[in-house]
Design an enzyme around this catalytic site. Sequence first.
Site, PDB file in Angstrom:
ATOM      1  N   TYR A 133       0.823  -1.220   0.000  1.00 36.28           N
ATOM      2  CA  TYR A 133       0.000   0.000   0.000  1.00 36.28           C
ATOM      3  C   TYR A 133       0.857   1.271   0.000  1.00 36.28           C
ATOM      4  CZ  TYR A 133      -3.634  -3.310   1.614  1.00 36.28           C
ATOM      5  OH  TYR A 133      -4.478  -4.370   1.750  1.00 36.28           O
ATOM      6  N   ILE A 181     -12.514  -5.187   8.194  1.00 35.30           N
ATOM      7  CA  ILE A 181     -11.574  -4.047   8.273  1.00 35.30           C
ATOM      8  C   ILE A 181     -12.013  -2.986   7.263  1.00 35.30           C
ATOM      9  CG2 ILE A 181      -9.551  -5.159   9.290  1.00 35.30           C
ATOM     10  CD1 ILE A 181      -8.541  -5.653   6.386  1.00 35.30           C
ATOM     11  N   ARG A 187     -17.957   8.348   9.241  1.00 32.61           N
ATOM     12  CA  ARG A 187     -18.186   6.949   8.852  1.00 32.61           C
ATOM     13  C   ARG A 187     -17.317   5.986   9.675  1.00 32.61           C
ATOM     14  NH1 ARG A 187     -19.315   9.322   3.964  1.00 32.61           N
ATOM     15  NH2 ARG A 187     -17.166   9.239   3.246  1.00 32.61           N
ATOM     16  N   ASN A 222     -19.014   2.990  11.593  1.00 32.29           N
ATOM     17  CA  ASN A 222     -18.615   1.604  11.324  1.00 32.29           C
ATOM     18  C   ASN A 222     -18.199   0.851  12.590  1.00 32.29           C
ATOM     19  OD1 ASN A 222     -19.115   2.152   8.642  1.00 32.29           O
ATOM     20  ND2 ASN A 222     -16.961   2.339   8.051  1.00 32.29           N
TER      21      ASN A 222
HETATM   22  P1  NDP Z   1     -14.465  -1.477   1.815  1.00 30.86           P
HETATM   23  O1  NDP Z   1     -15.497  -2.524   1.614  1.00 30.86           O
HETATM   24  O2  NDP Z   1     -13.908  -1.244   3.165  1.00 30.86           O
HETATM   25  O3  NDP Z   1     -15.094  -0.128   1.232  1.00 30.86           O
HETATM   26  C1  NDP Z   1     -14.431   1.106   1.329  1.00 30.86           C
HETATM   27  C2  NDP Z   1     -15.302   2.161   0.636  1.00 30.86           C
HETATM   28  O4  NDP Z   1     -16.565   2.283   1.298  1.00 30.86           O
HETATM   29  C3  NDP Z   1     -14.659   3.517   0.664  1.00 30.86           C
HETATM   30  O5  NDP Z   1     -14.972   4.140  -0.567  1.00 30.86           O
HETATM   31  C4  NDP Z   1     -15.364   4.254   1.810  1.00 30.86           C
HETATM   32  O6  NDP Z   1     -15.418   5.637   1.542  1.00 30.86           O
HETATM   33  C5  NDP Z   1     -16.742   3.635   1.776  1.00 30.86           C
HETATM   34  N1  NDP Z   1     -17.378   3.529   3.112  1.00 30.86           N
HETATM   35  C6  NDP Z   1     -16.783   3.240   4.301  1.00 30.86           C
HETATM   36  N2  NDP Z   1     -17.700   3.168   5.283  1.00 30.86           N
HETATM   37  C7  NDP Z   1     -18.901   3.405   4.724  1.00 30.86           C
HETATM   38  C8  NDP Z   1     -20.234   3.466   5.235  1.00 30.86           C
HETATM   39  N3  NDP Z   1     -20.508   3.261   6.527  1.00 30.86           N
HETATM   40  N4  NDP Z   1     -21.241   3.729   4.360  1.00 30.86           N
HETATM   41  C9  NDP Z   1     -20.980   3.959   3.055  1.00 30.86           C
HETATM   42  N5  NDP Z   1     -19.745   3.902   2.510  1.00 30.86           N
HETATM   43  C10 NDP Z   1     -18.706   3.637   3.340  1.00 30.86           C
HETATM   44  O7  NDP Z   1     -13.310  -1.784   0.750  1.00 30.86           O
HETATM   45  P2  NDP Z   1     -11.718  -1.854   0.731  1.00 30.86           P
HETATM   46  O8  NDP Z   1     -11.384  -2.462  -0.575  1.00 30.86           O
HETATM   47  O9  NDP Z   1     -11.109  -0.572   1.100  1.00 30.86           O
HETATM   48  O10 NDP Z   1     -11.339  -2.942   1.858  1.00 30.86           O
HETATM   49  C11 NDP Z   1     -11.037  -2.602   3.188  1.00 30.86           C
HETATM   50  C12 NDP Z   1      -9.580  -2.894   3.521  1.00 30.86           C
HETATM   51  O11 NDP Z   1      -9.261  -4.257   3.290  1.00 30.86           O
HETATM   52  C13 NDP Z   1      -8.569  -2.140   2.640  1.00 30.86           C
HETATM   53  O12 NDP Z   1      -8.502  -0.781   2.979  1.00 30.86           O
HETATM   54  C14 NDP Z   1      -7.328  -2.928   2.934  1.00 30.86           C
HETATM   55  O13 NDP Z   1      -6.776  -2.546   4.187  1.00 30.86           O
HETATM   56  C15 NDP Z   1      -7.880  -4.363   2.991  1.00 30.86           C
HETATM   57  N6  NDP Z   1      -7.729  -5.100   1.706  1.00 30.86           N
HETATM   58  C16 NDP Z   1      -6.945  -6.240   1.702  1.00 30.86           C
HETATM   59  C17 NDP Z   1      -6.774  -6.987   0.556  1.00 30.86           C
HETATM   60  C18 NDP Z   1      -5.915  -8.204   0.599  1.00 30.86           C
HETATM   61  O14 NDP Z   1      -5.591  -8.761  -0.465  1.00 30.86           O
HETATM   62  N7  NDP Z   1      -5.530  -8.683   1.761  1.00 30.86           N
HETATM   63  C19 NDP Z   1      -7.402  -6.600  -0.730  1.00 30.86           C
HETATM   64  C20 NDP Z   1      -8.238  -5.421  -0.621  1.00 30.86           C
HETATM   65  C21 NDP Z   1      -8.395  -4.714   0.552  1.00 30.86           C
HETATM   66  P3  NDP Z   1     -14.894   6.784   2.585  1.00 30.86           P
HETATM   67  O15 NDP Z   1     -13.425   6.551   2.803  1.00 30.86           O
HETATM   68  O16 NDP Z   1     -15.182   8.046   1.885  1.00 30.86           O
HETATM   69  O17 NDP Z   1     -15.701   6.590   3.853  1.00 30.86           O
END
Ligand code: NDP
Length: 276
Positions: free
Chosen positions: A51, A230, A238, A242
Amino acid sequence: MATAPTVRLADGQALPAIGLGTSPMNDAEAEIAVREALQVGYRLVDTASKYANEIGVGRGVATANVPREQVVVATKVRGDDQGYGSTLSAFEQSRKRLGMDYVDLYLIHWPLPRLDKYVDSWRAMVRLQADGVVRSIGVSNFTAEQIDRLLDETGVAPAVNQIELHPFFPQPQMRAADAERGVLTQSWSPLGRGRGILPAKPVADAAARVDRSPGQVVLRWHVQLGAVPIPKSASPERQRENLDVFDFTLTDEEMAGISSLGRGRFGGDPMTHEEF
Ligand code: NDP
């Protein structure tokens, strides 16, 4: 201030039942988001060498006014660094970027079966844990067969398997396989990155009944499945929302309705995905 309960890993360490994701934040964004998240009550932060934000994550932890020992910091070894010696040196670089004496949870980011070095990386992780610089060791995106190979060849099972898990990809077999092996499942993209899950009818109906947001309902679904989500959010509102999912319960029917949204993964397949 809301705080999450903890779950107990097979190695005896406590893991907060929800954490903050930090991809795709850069260092500056991660520093702010991590500091704010710790201040609203988060105690688990997920990052990865891949990252390119470990410096920011470390600064956020250092400046949040929360004792370091109360925070669980997870990072991951990337594909390029797989292998015994390269995992040891990659860990040292991650630790330095984070600015920490130890890391709480160190994961192999992807198995990369074609490269076939994950067992060597795992031996390095076992050594890092024995040396006391890593508290818990685990994997991400591993299949049951890949976990069994680690066990067969090293005798040590991962404490955690972090996998793609959300209502569009509920993974009942993989969750059961983790549970049978005493491996705690963590959910990445727990909200499905907002790709249509939040407005789906079973989520919206449950949200109306419990008077919570759709995001809270989806995160509660993870908690009741026994998985640790996570969610990533850069917004303090948010982040707070969460975290606040430990004082209501979804019915069995609501859980089943949300799980019935399953249609498939949007991330990589662990058997073929190549991440370096
Ligand atoms: P998420 O499912 O966590 O979704 C994140 C998105 O949802 C962002 O755009 C965020 O926007 C929005 N969001 C957050 N909370 C809310 C809410 N309560 N209501 C509406 N929208 C919301 O997806 P990610 O892909 O980011 O996955 C989370 C984490 O998992 C990553 O950040 C990473 O740390 C990990 N990961 C690990 C992987 C692996 O291979 N091990 C692969 C992919 C991810 P905003 O920021 O504007 O709130």
